[in-house]
Structures are given as C-alpha cells and as structure tokens.
Design an enzyme around this catalytic site. Structure first.
Site, PDB file in Angstrom:
ATOM      1  N   ASN A  97      46.572  24.069  66.343  1.00 46.14           N
ATOM      2  CA  ASN A  97      47.618  23.945  65.385  1.00 46.14           C
ATOM      3  C   ASN A  97      47.202  24.789  64.388  1.00 46.14           C
ATOM      4  OD1 ASN A  97      48.753  22.192  67.065  1.00 46.14           O
ATOM      5  ND2 ASN A  97      48.246  20.108  66.034  1.00 46.14           N
ATOM      6  N   HIS A 114      43.354  28.713  66.824  1.00 48.93           N
ATOM      7  CA  HIS A 114      44.382  29.688  66.475  1.00 48.93           C
ATOM      8  C   HIS A 114      44.953  30.121  65.251  1.00 48.93           C
ATOM      9  CE1 HIS A 114      46.439  28.336  70.623  1.00 48.93           C
ATOM     10  NE2 HIS A 114      45.537  29.189  70.817  1.00 48.93           N
ATOM     11  N   CYS A 122      43.482  40.608  55.545  1.00 49.32           N
ATOM     12  CA  CYS A 122      43.729  41.864  55.407  1.00 49.32           C
ATOM     13  C   CYS A 122      43.269  42.518  56.628  1.00 49.32           C
ATOM     14  CB  CYS A 122      42.978  42.304  54.170  1.00 49.32           C
ATOM     15  SG  CYS A 122      43.235  44.258  53.912  1.00 49.32           S
ATOM     16  N   CYS A 141      45.824  42.955  48.786  1.00 50.45           N
ATOM     17  CA  CYS A 141      44.575  42.254  49.489  1.00 50.45           C
ATOM     18  C   CYS A 141      43.671  41.767  48.062  1.00 50.45           C
ATOM     19  CB  CYS A 141      43.746  43.156  50.445  1.00 50.45           C
ATOM     20  SG  CYS A 141      42.146  42.249  51.031  1.00 50.45           S
ATOM     21  N   THR A 182      49.596  18.593  73.839  1.00 53.71           N
ATOM     22  CA  THR A 182      49.498  19.763  74.387  1.00 53.71           C
ATOM     23  C   THR A 182      50.058  19.948  75.556  1.00 53.71           C
ATOM     24  OG1 THR A 182      48.358  22.094  74.534  1.00 53.71           O
ATOM     25  CG2 THR A 182      46.998  20.094  74.840  1.00 53.71           C
ATOM     26  N   LEU A 209      53.122  12.827  75.026  1.00 47.67           N
ATOM     27  CA  LEU A 209      54.337  12.105  75.330  1.00 47.67           C
ATOM     28  C   LEU A 209      54.653  12.053  76.751  1.00 47.67           C
ATOM     29  CD1 LEU A 209      56.500  10.732  73.883  1.00 47.67           C
ATOM     30  CD2 LEU A 209      57.910  12.999  73.872  1.00 47.67           C
ATOM     31  N   GLU A 210      54.439  13.205  77.631  1.00 51.17           N
ATOM     32  CA  GLU A 210      54.879  13.300  78.963  1.00 51.17           C
ATOM     33  C   GLU A 210      53.785  14.185  79.612  1.00 51.17           C
ATOM     34  OE1 GLU A 210      58.541  14.987  78.104  1.00 51.17           O
ATOM     35  OE2 GLU A 210      57.605  17.018  77.710  1.00 51.17           O
TER      36      GLU A 210
HETATM   37  N1  APR Z   1      53.442  12.482  70.711  1.00 44.22           N
HETATM   38  C1  APR Z   1      52.568  13.225  71.815  1.00 44.22           C
HETATM   39  N2  APR Z   1      52.795  14.285  72.261  1.00 44.22           N
HETATM   40  C2  APR Z   1      54.064  14.777  72.045  1.00 44.22           C
HETATM   41  C3  APR Z   1      55.001  14.442  71.180  1.00 44.22           C
HETATM   42  C4  APR Z   1      54.545  13.111  70.463  1.00 44.22           C
HETATM   43  N3  APR Z   1      55.114  12.625  69.524  1.00 44.22           N
HETATM   44  N4  APR Z   1      56.077  15.032  71.080  1.00 44.22           N
HETATM   45  C5  APR Z   1      55.875  16.001  71.743  1.00 44.22           C
HETATM   46  N5  APR Z   1      54.504  15.867  72.587  1.00 44.22           N
HETATM   47  C6  APR Z   1      53.972  16.904  73.688  1.00 44.22           C
HETATM   48  C7  APR Z   1      54.960  17.569  74.400  1.00 44.22           C
HETATM   49  O1  APR Z   1      55.559  16.835  75.669  1.00 44.22           O
HETATM   50  C8  APR Z   1      54.230  18.822  74.850  1.00 44.22           C
HETATM   51  O2  APR Z   1      53.648  18.545  76.127  1.00 44.22           O
HETATM   52  O3  APR Z   1      53.436  17.841  72.902  1.00 44.22           O
HETATM   53  C9  APR Z   1      53.296  18.952  73.739  1.00 44.22           C
HETATM   54  C10 APR Z   1      53.557  20.404  73.027  1.00 44.22           C
HETATM   55  O4  APR Z   1      53.557  21.398  73.803  1.00 44.22           O
HETATM   56  P1  APR Z   1      53.780  22.875  73.205  1.00 44.22           P
HETATM   57  O5  APR Z   1      55.113  22.809  72.446  1.00 44.22           O
HETATM   58  O6  APR Z   1      53.615  23.861  74.294  1.00 44.22           O
HETATM   59  O7  APR Z   1      52.593  23.080  72.154  1.00 44.22           O
HETATM   60  P2  APR Z   1      51.163  23.542  72.353  1.00 44.22           P
HETATM   61  O8  APR Z   1      50.624  22.890  73.629  1.00 44.22           O
HETATM   62  O9  APR Z   1      50.382  23.115  71.140  1.00 44.22           O
HETATM   63  O10 APR Z   1      51.182  25.202  72.612  1.00 44.22           O
HETATM   64  C11 APR Z   1      50.104  25.748  72.514  1.00 44.22           C
HETATM   65  O11 APR Z   1      50.914  27.858  72.307  1.00 44.22           O
HETATM   66  O12 APR Z   1      52.899  29.097  71.329  1.00 44.22           O
HETATM   67  C12 APR Z   1      51.470  28.809  71.401  1.00 44.22           C
HETATM   68  O13 APR Z   1      50.078  28.991  69.646  1.00 44.22           O
HETATM   69  C13 APR Z   1      51.027  28.289  70.010  1.00 44.22           C
HETATM   70  O14 APR Z   1      48.994  26.726  69.613  1.00 44.22           O
HETATM   71  C14 APR Z   1      50.449  26.899  70.420  1.00 44.22           C
HETATM   72  C15 APR Z   1      50.120  27.132  71.754  1.00 44.22           C
END
Ligand code: APR
Length: 243
Positions: A97, A114, A122, A141, A182, A209-210
């Site tokens: 994040n 990230h 810069c 810059c 994630t 979450l899933e």
């Molecule tokens: N609690 C727990 N998990 C959650 C919640 C919640 N309240 N809400 C959503 N999620 C889960 C979703 O089910 C999903 O699996 O968080 C995950 C988010 O996945 P992404 O949207 O793909 O985010 P992320 O995995 O952080 O993406 C990785 O991709 O786009 C690039 O640089 C960006 O750092 C990012 C990277």
C-alpha cells in the site's frame, strides 16, 4: 498454535478498505474506473504526465484532506510489533500500500515495497522528498531546482519494487508469514508465500475477505473483514486467546 519469533507480514489494499480507501480489483476497485495502462506505468507518464499527475493528486488529496484513519487491523499490527517485542517476537511489516495508515497506527518496522503516496521523486536527480500538495509538470525539484521531473514516489507496473533484498532475507528467516488484504495477483508480492514455503520452516496464514489467487499455498486461511480477523489473530499470537 505454532507462533514464531520472527514474523513477516504482507499487507495489501484490503487492509485499508474499511478505512475508506478503494482497493484495486474489487468490483468497485480503482482498476474498474481507470486503466492501469493510462495511469500506472512509466509509458503512461511519458505519454500523458498531466493525466497521471491528476490521478495521483486526487488520491493524495483524499489521503491528506479526507477523514482517512487507521482501522482496528492497522492498530492490531502496530500492537503486535510493540507488545510482541516483550515476548522476543520480531515483526517486519511489508506493505504493497502507498497510504500511510500503518505509520499512523504506530507500526515502525515497515517497508513500502510499492512506494509512498506522500512522497515525490525527481526523475532528473532521484531526490525523494515528503510531499502532500499536488504535483505538476511545473513543480520544481527541492533537490536540483529543475522543473518537469517530479513524479509520485510510487512503483509503477514494469518498475522494480523497493527493498527486495531485505524482504527476501526476511522471508528466508521467518517463522510465521501472514498475508493480509491482498488478492495475490501482482508479483513479486504474490510469490512471497512460495519463497517462505521453499525455506521450509514457517507457518503461512492468509487473512483476507475472500480466498485470494494463492489461497491453496497457505497452511491456514482465515476469511472475513480485516478489522475483525486481524485483531483476533494478533490476540492469538500474543497468547491472549486460545486457538
Ligand atoms: N478485509 C480484508 N480483505 C479485504 C477487505 C476487507 N475489508 N476488502 C477487500 N479485501 C480483499 C479483497 O478480497 C482482495 O482480495 O483485499 C484484496 C485486495 O486486492 P487488490 O484490490 O488486488 O489489492 P492488492 O492485492 O493490494 O493489489 C496489489 O496491485 O495494482 C497494484 O500496486 C497495486 O499494490 C497494488 C497491487
């Protein structure tokens, strides 16, 4: 429950969802509203820097001026680092994040692989500086005083994530690996669990979450909102809750 002395935690956008920040790949996620190719690659920035700056300026304004606060999951990880130290538990938090909610919650041993939304870099002199205002092509810059080179200090697709050597070493040595919020879609972060399994010593847990893309790779999976399942799991690690 097997807990370790060295814990590596990977977080993604899901841990910040309940704080009001969009994820990327949920139905209402950022990538359903704008294309990665238009705002999150070096080619996009070279082609249309105004569009890329506006995309990040909007998200930075939300983080700076919006009522975005850490939630119970961020606070639980900060507590694990602080209270775990009394039990000789070392915590390294690696986040995908670019928000600063882990810092606001009190986490210290933290790597933003990230990059960070509230920093600018810069392209001419590589100077990195804290930055909360809008960025434009005209921004000078603070390091070399030249305009035209300032960009968000964020890792775009096709660029190398930060701190990879330190992360790889920590994954080799850890006893417990937690993956939180994630989707397991983006490498190298999505491959960390495989690295831990190859080292053959750590317990691996997905808290999401899933089920993520890599759910089969985890020894233990706990599904639900981070603000509930993360504090519960931290209490288990600190020995406050039975299994
Ligand atoms: N609690 C727990 N998990 C959650 C919640 C919640 N309240 N809400 C959503 N999620 C889960 C979703 O089910 C999903 O699996 O968080 C995950 C988010 O996945 P992404 O949207 O793909 O985010 P992320 O995995 O952080 O993406 C990785 O991709 O786009 C690039 O640089 C960006 O750092 C990012 C990277």
């Amino acid at each position: 429950m097997k807990t370790g002395k060295r814990i590596v935690i990977l977080t993604g956008a899901g841990i910040s969802k309940e704080s009001g920040l969009d994820t990327f790949r949920d139905a209402d996620g950022l990538w359903s509203k704008v294309r990665i190719e238009d705002v999150a690659t070096p080619e996009a920035f070279a082609r249309d820097p105004v569009k890329v700056h506006e995309f990040y300026n909007q998200r930075r304004r939300q983080m700076v001026g919006g009522n975005i606060r850490p939630n119970a999951a961020h606070r639980a990880l900060a507590r694990l680092e602080e209270e775990g130290a009394q039990q000789a538990i070392e915590v390294l938090l690696v986040t995908q994040n670019i928000d600063d909610l882990h810092e606001k919650a009190g986490s210290r041993n933290l790597l933003h692989m990230h990059g960070e939304m509230k920093k600018a870099r810069c392209e001419a002199c590589d100077h990195v500086t804290a930055w909360e205002a809008d960025l434009t092509r005209e921004t000078l810059c603070p390091g070399c005083a030249r305009p035209g080179g300032m960009r968000p200090h964020v890792v775009w697709f096709g660029e190398m994530p930060l701190y990879m050597d330190a992360i790889m070493q920590a994954l080799e040595r850890c006893d417990l690996f937690l993956s939180i919020g994630t989707s397991g879609n983006v490498y190298p972060a999505a491959g960390f669990v495989r690295q831990v399994r190859r080292a053959g010593r750590a317990h691996t847990v997905e808290l999401n979450l899933e089920p993520s893309e890599g759910v089969e790779l985890f020894a233990e999976t706990i599904h639900g909102p981070a603000s509930r399942i993360v504090p519960d799991y931290v209490a288990r690690i600190l020995g406050e809750k039975m299994i």
